[in-house]
Design a protein around this motif. Sequence first.
Motif, mmCIF file in Angstrom:
data_model
loop_
_atom_site.group_PDB
_atom_site.id
_atom_site.type_symbol
_atom_site.label_atom_id
_atom_site.label_comp_id
_atom_site.label_asym_id
_atom_site.label_seq_id
_atom_site.Cartn_x
_atom_site.Cartn_y
_atom_site.Cartn_z
ATOM 1 N N THR A 74 11.275 2.102 14.896
ATOM 2 C CA THR A 74 10.171 1.427 15.585
ATOM 3 C C THR A 74 9.396 0.480 14.669
ATOM 4 O O THR A 74 8.964 -0.585 15.114
ATOM 5 N N TYR A 75 9.190 0.884 13.416
ATOM 6 C CA TYR A 75 8.316 0.119 12.512
ATOM 7 C C TYR A 75 9.100 -0.354 11.289
ATOM 8 O O TYR A 75 9.474 0.453 10.438
ATOM 9 N N PRO A 76 9.307 -1.664 11.183
ATOM 10 C CA PRO A 76 10.079 -2.159 10.029
ATOM 11 C C PRO A 76 9.246 -2.305 8.754
ATOM 12 O O PRO A 76 9.789 -2.641 7.696
ATOM 13 N N ASN A 77 7.927 -2.031 8.819
ATOM 14 C CA ASN A 77 7.027 -2.363 7.704
ATOM 15 C C ASN A 77 6.812 -1.233 6.707
ATOM 16 O O ASN A 77 5.871 -1.281 5.922
ATOM 17 N N PHE A 78 7.655 -0.201 6.738
ATOM 18 C CA PHE A 78 7.451 0.867 5.747
ATOM 19 C C PHE A 78 8.771 1.417 5.221
ATOM 20 O O PHE A 78 9.779 1.437 5.926
ATOM 21 N N ASN A 79 8.738 1.820 3.954
ATOM 22 C CA ASN A 79 9.792 2.624 3.354
ATOM 23 C C ASN A 79 9.159 3.941 2.914
ATOM 24 O O ASN A 79 7.929 4.059 2.900
ATOM 25 N N VAL A 80 9.973 4.900 2.560
ATOM 26 C CA VAL A 80 9.436 6.181 2.068
ATOM 27 C C VAL A 80 10.004 6.454 0.679
ATOM 28 O O VAL A 80 11.027 5.891 0.302
ATOM 29 N N ASP A 81 9.322 7.321 -0.069
ATOM 30 C CA ASP A 81 9.887 7.732 -1.353
ATOM 31 C C ASP A 81 10.248 9.212 -1.337
ATOM 32 O O ASP A 81 9.858 9.957 -0.436
ATOM 33 N N PHE A 96 0.840 -1.192 0.000
ATOM 34 C CA PHE A 96 0.000 0.000 0.000
ATOM 35 C C PHE A 96 0.876 1.242 0.000
ATOM 36 O O PHE A 96 1.753 1.402 0.839
ATOM 37 N N MET A 97 0.604 2.094 -0.972
ATOM 38 C CA MET A 97 1.328 3.360 -1.066
ATOM 39 C C MET A 97 0.389 4.447 -0.564
ATOM 40 O O MET A 97 -0.759 4.516 -1.008
ATOM 41 N N LEU A 98 0.880 5.259 0.352
ATOM 42 C CA LEU A 98 -0.010 6.215 1.021
ATOM 43 C C LEU A 98 0.597 7.613 1.077
ATOM 44 O O LEU A 98 1.760 7.785 1.454
ATOM 45 N N HIS A 99 -0.217 8.573 0.693
ATOM 46 C CA HIS A 99 0.109 9.990 0.877
ATOM 47 C C HIS A 99 -0.852 10.539 1.921
ATOM 48 O O HIS A 99 -2.059 10.591 1.683
ATOM 49 N N SER A 118 1.653 -6.164 9.361
ATOM 50 C CA SER A 118 1.874 -7.138 8.287
ATOM 51 C C SER A 118 1.630 -6.536 6.909
ATOM 52 O O SER A 118 1.825 -7.203 5.895
ATOM 53 N N LEU A 119 1.213 -5.284 6.854
ATOM 54 C CA LEU A 119 1.043 -4.605 5.567
ATOM 55 C C LEU A 119 2.348 -3.858 5.260
ATOM 56 O O LEU A 119 2.927 -3.227 6.139
ATOM 57 N N ARG A 120 2.792 -3.968 3.993
ATOM 58 C CA ARG A 120 4.021 -3.264 3.614
ATOM 59 C C ARG A 120 3.648 -1.929 2.976
ATOM 60 O O ARG A 120 2.881 -1.884 2.016
ATOM 61 N N PHE A 121 4.181 -0.853 3.530
ATOM 62 C CA PHE A 121 3.835 0.497 3.100
ATOM 63 C C PHE A 121 4.995 1.158 2.363
ATOM 64 O O PHE A 121 6.145 1.074 2.800
ATOM 65 N N GLN A 122 4.656 1.843 1.258
ATOM 66 C CA GLN A 122 5.552 2.877 0.758
ATOM 67 C C GLN A 122 4.864 4.191 1.083
ATOM 68 O O GLN A 122 3.817 4.519 0.504
ATOM 69 N N ILE A 123 5.414 4.926 2.045
ATOM 70 C CA ILE A 123 4.809 6.190 2.442
ATOM 71 C C ILE A 123 5.417 7.294 1.567
ATOM 72 O O ILE A 123 6.637 7.502 1.572
ATOM 73 N N ALA A 124 4.535 7.952 0.812
ATOM 74 C CA ALA A 124 5.001 8.948 -0.155
ATOM 75 C C ALA A 124 5.606 10.165 0.539
ATOM 76 O O ALA A 124 5.325 10.447 1.708
ATOM 77 N N HIS A 125 6.429 10.873 -0.219
ATOM 78 C CA HIS A 125 6.950 12.176 0.213
ATOM 79 C C HIS A 125 7.692 12.110 1.543
ATOM 80 O O HIS A 125 7.452 12.931 2.448
ATOM 81 N N PHE A 126 8.589 11.101 1.699
ATOM 82 C CA PHE A 126 9.400 11.047 2.922
ATOM 83 C C PHE A 126 8.503 10.996 4.157
ATOM 84 O O PHE A 126 8.843 11.544 5.207
ATOM 85 N N ALA A 127 7.352 10.338 4.023
ATOM 86 C CA ALA A 127 6.365 10.295 5.112
ATOM 87 C C ALA A 127 6.036 11.706 5.612
ATOM 88 O O ALA A 127 5.766 11.927 6.799
ATOM 89 N N ALA A 128 6.045 12.657 4.657
ATOM 90 C CA ALA A 128 5.728 14.062 4.947
ATOM 91 C C ALA A 128 6.671 14.691 5.972
ATOM 92 O O ALA A 128 6.327 15.679 6.619
ATOM 93 N N ASP A 178 18.668 2.359 3.408
ATOM 94 C CA ASP A 178 18.000 1.108 3.007
ATOM 95 C C ASP A 178 16.480 1.200 3.131
ATOM 96 O O ASP A 178 15.771 0.234 2.898
ATOM 97 N N ARG A 179 15.954 2.409 3.486
ATOM 98 C CA ARG A 179 14.506 2.586 3.630
ATOM 99 C C ARG A 179 13.941 3.599 2.626
ATOM 100 O O ARG A 179 12.768 3.980 2.720
ATOM 101 N N LEU A 180 14.787 4.054 1.692
ATOM 102 C CA LEU A 180 14.391 5.148 0.795
ATOM 103 C C LEU A 180 14.241 4.647 -0.640
ATOM 104 O O LEU A 180 15.116 3.942 -1.144
ATOM 105 N N HIS A 181 13.120 5.024 -1.274
ATOM 106 C CA HIS A 181 12.913 4.716 -2.693
ATOM 107 C C HIS A 181 12.994 6.027 -3.474
ATOM 108 O O HIS A 181 12.282 6.987 -3.145
ATOM 109 N N PHE A 182 13.803 6.044 -4.509
ATOM 110 C CA PHE A 182 13.824 7.210 -5.385
ATOM 111 C C PHE A 182 12.487 7.315 -6.114
ATOM 112 O O PHE A 182 12.001 6.348 -6.699
ATOM 113 N N GLY A 183 11.888 8.493 -6.079
ATOM 114 C CA GLY A 183 10.648 8.717 -6.813
ATOM 115 C C GLY A 183 10.558 10.183 -7.185
ATOM 116 O O GLY A 183 10.908 11.056 -6.384
ATOM 117 N N THR A 184 10.105 10.462 -8.405
ATOM 118 C CA THR A 184 10.052 11.858 -8.854
ATOM 119 C C THR A 184 8.690 12.501 -8.622
ATOM 120 O O THR A 184 8.579 13.710 -8.583
#
Length: 309
Positions: free
Chosen positions: A196-203, A130-133, A170-180, A230-236
């Motif tokens: 604290t939470y291993p289940n998310f990366n940010v873009d 799940f990708m969330l903004h 148990s849900l894997r998150f890509q949190i948009a915009h550096f998790a704001a 290791d938690r950052l995804h490049f995104g434009t």
Amino acid sequence: MEYNGVIFDAHTHAIDANGLDMLVEIETVFGINQALLICHSQEIMSYAERTYPGRFIYAKYFSGSSRFTEGVGPMLKEIATLKSEGYHLAKMQSAPMMRGRASASPESLRLDSNEMACFFDALIDEGVPFMLHLSDPDTYYTINYADRRYYTSKERDLAELEGVIARYPSLRFQIAHFAAQPEIHRLENLARWFETYPNFNVDTGSARWMTRELSKDSRKARSFLIKYSDRLHFGTDCVAFTPDRGYYEGRHLALRLLLETDVRNEPLPFTDADTAETGGTFINGHNLPDSVLKRIYWENAERFFSDYL
Ligand SMILES: [Zn+2]
């Protein structure tokens, strides 16, 4: 640019075909040969699949305002058909303005509430990320979010976002915009979340927001980027909606200058509406080591989306 390896763009949008053709052309120039594409219609997704086979993983778009107007039921149906329609994940745009748009009060249908649990349980059942903004730049809270019928504070919105990540381990998150939280004074809180939470990366989506904030204290920003590389995804966060080449080029160039070079006080190559009246936005490059760039540009996304890449 300094980096010559493969790059995955983990945050792009498709609105129309002409725009998508231009986005692909520019991404190819910048060494990007695969991307996550958030599709704003079934038509544009079919076009992308037909025209660029194998290039994209597909995110189905969920409006963050529809739950206020139509309830959660229709969203559950959308999740149920997501995979058979060819999508790989779900993306929700739930920025605060979605509450304003639906005239929804700050506490109704918070994403971390019991009422929304069926939505997240459905995503978990389908096994899709799940990708969330959720939440926006500090500047928006000053400029756009003054109406107290719909908006309270960024701290409240970040609490909702943290509530979601904490509630669904148990849900894997890509949190948009550096998790704001690319603002320098927020990096410490984002670090706490990472610990604290291993289940998310940010873009790194939104070139202007990221470059504006991560340029303000080079020492702090650079060590954060390296420590959590290791938690950052490049995104434009490029939105394919216009054939204007300069729109796409500017966003790619800005992020690459930020991550790869040692430029000082380089003007953002396009206008930042949030600073247009106050002197503009300037990039200070972090000259990140190749191993770090490789993680941000490719390896993290490859691991996160390993089922599809
Ligand atoms: Zn976006």
